[in-house]
Motif scaffolding. Structure first.
Motif, short mmCIF file in Angstrom:
data_model
loop_
_atom_site.label_atom_id
_atom_site.label_comp_id
_atom_site.label_asym_id
_atom_site.label_seq_id
_atom_site.Cartn_x
_atom_site.Cartn_y
_atom_site.Cartn_z
N ARG A 92 0.84 -1.20 0.00
CA ARG A 92 0.00 0.00 0.00
C ARG A 92 0.87 1.25 0.00
NH1 ARG A 92 -2.87 -4.11 2.11
NH2 ARG A 92 -5.16 -4.04 1.89
N PRO A 93 0.36 2.33 -0.58
CA PRO A 93 1.16 3.56 -0.70
C PRO A 93 1.66 4.09 0.64
CG PRO A 93 -0.79 3.71 -2.09
CD PRO A 93 -0.95 2.46 -1.26
N GLU A 94 0.87 3.93 1.71
CA GLU A 94 1.30 4.50 2.99
C GLU A 94 2.56 3.82 3.53
OE1 GLU A 94 -2.56 2.08 3.90
OE2 GLU A 94 -1.79 3.39 2.30
N THR A 95 2.82 2.60 3.10
CA THR A 95 4.03 1.91 3.56
C THR A 95 5.29 2.51 2.95
OG1 THR A 95 2.77 -0.12 3.92
CG2 THR A 95 5.14 -0.37 3.75
N GLU A 96 5.14 3.29 1.88
CA GLU A 96 6.31 3.97 1.31
C GLU A 96 6.94 4.94 2.32
OE1 GLU A 96 5.39 5.60 -2.50
OE2 GLU A 96 5.10 3.62 -3.42
N LEU A 97 6.16 5.41 3.29
CA LEU A 97 6.72 6.26 4.35
C LEU A 97 7.77 5.50 5.13
CD1 LEU A 97 6.75 8.86 6.04
CD2 LEU A 97 4.83 7.91 7.36
N LEU A 98 7.54 4.23 5.39
CA LEU A 98 8.52 3.40 6.09
C LEU A 98 9.82 3.34 5.31
CD1 LEU A 98 9.05 1.40 8.47
CD2 LEU A 98 8.11 -0.40 7.03
N VAL A 99 9.73 3.21 4.00
CA VAL A 99 10.93 3.19 3.14
C VAL A 99 11.64 4.54 3.20
CG1 VAL A 99 11.77 2.93 0.79
CG2 VAL A 99 9.95 1.43 1.63
N GLU A 100 10.89 5.63 3.07
CA GLU A 100 11.50 6.96 3.09
C GLU A 100 12.28 7.19 4.38
OE1 GLU A 100 8.46 9.86 2.57
OE2 GLU A 100 7.80 9.07 0.63
N LEU A 101 11.68 6.83 5.51
CA LEU A 101 12.34 7.05 6.80
C LEU A 101 13.56 6.16 6.96
CD1 LEU A 101 9.10 7.34 8.93
CD2 LEU A 101 10.67 9.21 8.37
N ALA A 102 13.50 4.94 6.44
CA ALA A 102 14.67 4.06 6.50
C ALA A 102 15.81 4.62 5.66
CB ALA A 102 14.29 2.66 6.03
N LEU A 103 15.51 5.06 4.45
CA LEU A 103 16.55 5.59 3.56
C LEU A 103 17.21 6.83 4.15
CD1 LEU A 103 14.81 5.18 0.08
CD2 LEU A 103 16.64 3.77 1.05
N THR A 119 8.55 -9.70 5.52
CA THR A 119 8.78 -9.02 4.25
C THR A 119 7.64 -9.17 3.25
OG1 THR A 119 10.52 -8.62 2.60
CG2 THR A 119 9.98 -10.93 3.07
N GLY A 120 6.84 -10.23 3.35
CA GLY A 120 5.73 -10.39 2.42
C GLY A 120 6.20 -10.49 0.98
N SER A 121 5.70 -9.61 0.13
CA SER A 121 6.11 -9.58 -1.28
C SER A 121 7.53 -9.06 -1.47
CB SER A 121 5.14 -8.71 -2.08
OG SER A 121 5.22 -7.36 -1.65
N GLY A 122 8.15 -8.61 -0.37
CA GLY A 122 9.49 -8.03 -0.45
C GLY A 122 9.49 -6.55 -0.70
N ALA A 123 8.33 -5.91 -0.65
CA ALA A 123 8.21 -4.51 -1.05
C ALA A 123 9.22 -3.60 -0.35
CB ALA A 123 6.78 -4.02 -0.80
N VAL A 124 9.25 -3.62 0.98
CA VAL A 124 10.13 -2.72 1.72
C VAL A 124 11.59 -3.10 1.51
CG1 VAL A 124 10.81 -1.98 4.05
CG2 VAL A 124 8.39 -2.14 3.44
N ALA A 125 11.90 -4.39 1.60
CA ALA A 125 13.28 -4.85 1.44
C ALA A 125 13.82 -4.51 0.05
CB ALA A 125 13.36 -6.36 1.67
N LEU A 126 13.02 -4.74 -0.98
CA LEU A 126 13.48 -4.47 -2.35
C LEU A 126 13.63 -2.98 -2.61
CD1 LEU A 126 12.66 -7.49 -2.61
CD2 LEU A 126 11.96 -6.97 -4.95
N ALA A 127 12.71 -2.18 -2.05
CA ALA A 127 12.82 -0.73 -2.24
C ALA A 127 14.11 -0.21 -1.62
CB ALA A 127 11.61 -0.03 -1.64
N ILE A 128 14.42 -0.67 -0.40
CA ILE A 128 15.67 -0.23 0.25
C ILE A 128 16.88 -0.73 -0.53
CG2 ILE A 128 17.09 -0.49 2.33
CD1 ILE A 128 14.47 -0.58 3.94
N ALA A 129 16.86 -2.00 -0.92
CA ALA A 129 18.00 -2.57 -1.66
C ALA A 129 18.22 -1.86 -2.98
CB ALA A 129 17.77 -4.06 -1.88
N SER A 130 17.14 -1.46 -3.64
CA SER A 130 17.28 -0.79 -4.94
C SER A 130 17.87 0.61 -4.81
CB SER A 130 15.93 -0.73 -5.65
OG SER A 130 15.03 0.15 -4.99
#
Length: 277
Positions: A92-103, A119-130
């Motif tokens: 979901r789009p709101e989880t992108e906030l978690l990525v932003e704060l981690a980065l 990790t589920g689909s890997g969304a957060v892990a893959l976004a950070i890794a990318s």
């Protein structure tokens, strides 16, 4: 045979409890293997009988409540197009906030070890890794089906700076320590009526609900974090809109400092974080 525009119009008829236009267009684009914008330019193109049948079948399933992401098998998150299945939550789009704060806590020119729990689909892990190629991401999930999807997504995007481990929260990482731990765990109360409504009816219950107050998994993650964070390491947790105060209190009790809660675009408490002193 009918053309694309007519098929979409029929699927969206309000008097027949039709689909939202955006949903219908996403399903049509999926059936045709075309981008959604293509439909606007070629709406007068005729559908084959097979295409019409496939679209009407998907439209009927969507009208019965199945999420579009499961019907198409895809969902965009961050800059990534991800495979999703009923084994995973829909990103979901709101989880992108978690990525932003981690980065923001991972310098782009520095190596670091990061842990993504659930990790589920890997969304957060893959976004950070990318976004941080020098970072090594370990992604954990208790569901073998979810891990298979996450691995496939990593392969699709050619990401090599992450690994996947099967197990419950910290169990698969033994005594390893990390500069940052991020998690979007289950946080819905088991008695919440929303679990029986909308898309949530089709998503994995174990990835949604967490005890009578929704905090059981958040408690477990916070309690285990001090043994797995480096000094000065960060713990970032997504949670429900009404749980910010409770999560801040749990972090304080666990000895964290620099505790704060960030709100999403709808100005609701969404991610709470703390730093290991």
């Amino acid at each position: 045979m009918i053309d694309i525009a007519t098929a979409l119009r029929h699927a969206c008829q309000p008097e027949a409890d039709g689909l939202a236009r955006a949903d219908a267009e996403l399903l049509m684009a999926h059936v045709l293997g075309k981008p959604r914008t293509w439909l606007y330019a070629f709406g007068d193109s005729a559908l084959t009988a097979a295409q019409q049948a496939a679209f009407e079948g998907l439209a009927a399933r969507r009208a019965a409540g199945e999420p579009v992401a499961y019907l198409t098998g895809r969902r965009g998150f961050w800059t990534l197009d991800l495979q999703v299945t009923p084994d995973t939550l829909i990103p979901r789009p709101e989880t992108e906030l978690l990525v932003e704060l981690a980065l923001a806590r991972l310098p782009p020119d520095a190596a670091a070890d990061v842990l993504d729990l659930g990790t589920g689909s890997g969304a957060v892990a893959l976004a950070i890794a990318s976004e941080r190629p020098l970072v090594r991401v370990t992604a954990v999930d208790a569901s073998p089906g979810a891990l298979a999807v996450a691995r496939a997504n990593a392969e699709t995007h050619g990401l090599r700076n992450l690994e996947f481990r099967h197990g419950d929260w910290y169990a698969p990482v033994a005594d390893a320590r990390f500069a940052l731990i991020a998690s979007n765990p289950p946080y819905i109360e088991t008695t919440d009526p929303h679990l029986a409504q909308g898309d949530l009816r089709f998503e994995p219950y174990s990835a949604l609900a967490s005890g009578r107050d929704g905090l059981d998994d958040l408690r477990a993650i916070i309690a285990g974090a001090p043994r797995h964070l480096l000094p000065g390491g960060w713990l970032l947790l997504e949670h429900g809109w009404h749980q910010g105060a409770a999560v801040r209190a749990l972090l304080a009790d666990a000895g964290f400092a620099e505790i704060s809660t960030e709100r999403d675009l709808e100005q609701r408490d969404r991610v709470t974080m703390g730093r290991m002193s």
